[in-house]
Design a protein around this motif. Sequence first.
Motif, mmCIF file in Angstrom:
data_model
loop_
_atom_site.group_PDB
_atom_site.id
_atom_site.type_symbol
_atom_site.label_atom_id
_atom_site.label_comp_id
_atom_site.label_asym_id
_atom_site.label_seq_id
_atom_site.Cartn_x
_atom_site.Cartn_y
_atom_site.Cartn_z
ATOM 1 N N ARG A 13 35.028 -49.079 -56.958
ATOM 2 C CA ARG A 13 34.769 -47.988 -58.040
ATOM 3 C C ARG A 13 33.159 -48.047 -58.154
ATOM 4 O O ARG A 13 32.458 -47.148 -58.185
ATOM 5 N N GLU A 14 32.544 -49.140 -58.348
ATOM 6 C CA GLU A 14 31.092 -49.406 -58.644
ATOM 7 C C GLU A 14 30.481 -48.793 -57.190
ATOM 8 O O GLU A 14 29.603 -48.067 -57.161
ATOM 9 N N ASN A 15 31.032 -49.020 -56.367
ATOM 10 C CA ASN A 15 30.301 -48.787 -55.004
ATOM 11 C C ASN A 15 30.283 -47.401 -54.609
ATOM 12 O O ASN A 15 29.556 -46.703 -54.111
ATOM 13 N N LEU A 16 31.730 -46.768 -55.050
ATOM 14 C CA LEU A 16 31.831 -45.295 -54.835
ATOM 15 C C LEU A 16 31.058 -44.440 -55.857
ATOM 16 O O LEU A 16 30.407 -43.475 -55.312
ATOM 17 N N GLN A 17 30.686 -45.006 -57.056
ATOM 18 C CA GLN A 17 29.873 -44.539 -57.843
ATOM 19 C C GLN A 17 28.368 -44.253 -57.292
ATOM 20 O O GLN A 17 27.781 -43.403 -57.615
ATOM 21 N N TYR A 18 27.975 -45.594 -56.761
ATOM 22 C CA TYR A 18 26.656 -45.744 -56.232
ATOM 23 C C TYR A 18 26.609 -44.683 -55.056
ATOM 24 O O TYR A 18 25.402 -44.026 -54.976
ATOM 25 N N ARG A 23 24.070 -38.659 -53.248
ATOM 26 C CA ARG A 23 24.649 -37.651 -52.312
ATOM 27 C C ARG A 23 23.786 -36.501 -52.029
ATOM 28 O O ARG A 23 23.485 -35.790 -52.991
ATOM 29 N N LEU A 24 23.258 -36.192 -50.803
ATOM 30 C CA LEU A 24 22.438 -35.067 -50.672
ATOM 31 C C LEU A 24 22.995 -34.436 -49.568
ATOM 32 O O LEU A 24 23.175 -34.846 -48.354
ATOM 33 N N VAL A 25 23.399 -33.207 -49.573
ATOM 34 C CA VAL A 25 23.933 -32.255 -48.507
ATOM 35 C C VAL A 25 22.782 -31.519 -47.696
ATOM 36 O O VAL A 25 22.101 -30.861 -48.586
ATOM 37 N N ALA A 26 22.657 -31.736 -46.543
ATOM 38 C CA ALA A 26 21.929 -30.701 -45.858
ATOM 39 C C ALA A 26 22.128 -29.393 -45.793
ATOM 40 O O ALA A 26 23.384 -29.247 -45.639
ATOM 41 N N ASP A 27 21.388 -28.475 -45.746
ATOM 42 C CA ASP A 27 21.642 -26.991 -45.262
ATOM 43 C C ASP A 27 22.366 -27.004 -44.063
ATOM 44 O O ASP A 27 22.407 -27.655 -42.877
ATOM 45 N N LYS A 28 23.512 -26.022 -43.967
ATOM 46 C CA LYS A 28 24.222 -25.862 -42.872
ATOM 47 C C LYS A 28 23.634 -25.449 -41.536
ATOM 48 O O LYS A 28 23.820 -25.660 -40.459
ATOM 49 N N ALA A 29 22.508 -24.607 -41.697
ATOM 50 C CA ALA A 29 21.774 -24.255 -40.521
ATOM 51 C C ALA A 29 20.885 -25.480 -39.873
ATOM 52 O O ALA A 29 21.115 -25.498 -38.773
ATOM 53 N N VAL A 30 20.536 -26.335 -40.658
ATOM 54 C CA VAL A 30 19.889 -27.576 -40.014
ATOM 55 C C VAL A 30 20.923 -28.303 -39.608
ATOM 56 O O VAL A 30 20.631 -28.775 -38.369
#
Length: 77
Positions: A13-18, A23-30
């Motif tokens: 649970r701690e690892n999932l929270q970390y 979390r950063l999602v890149a742009d779809k075009a990139v």
Amino acid sequence: EEYHKKKPVNHLRENLQYMLKGRLVADKAVTEQVLAQNRGRKSKDQPPEKTQKKKPEGTVFTEEDFRKFEREYFGIP
């Protein structure tokens, strides 16, 4: 008490929270551009080159041409 001290602790649970926190999602075009660049770089991913089948070449000379050449070259009447 010693057993409870050495008991393995589940840190899932701690690892999932970390992991989800940063979390950063890149742009779809990139992402599509990066995938397109990396797709098909290996030789096994390249489509096989299509070689055109050569048609059997026929002769442009006729039997009469061969006979004429034979008469001129060998002197056979």
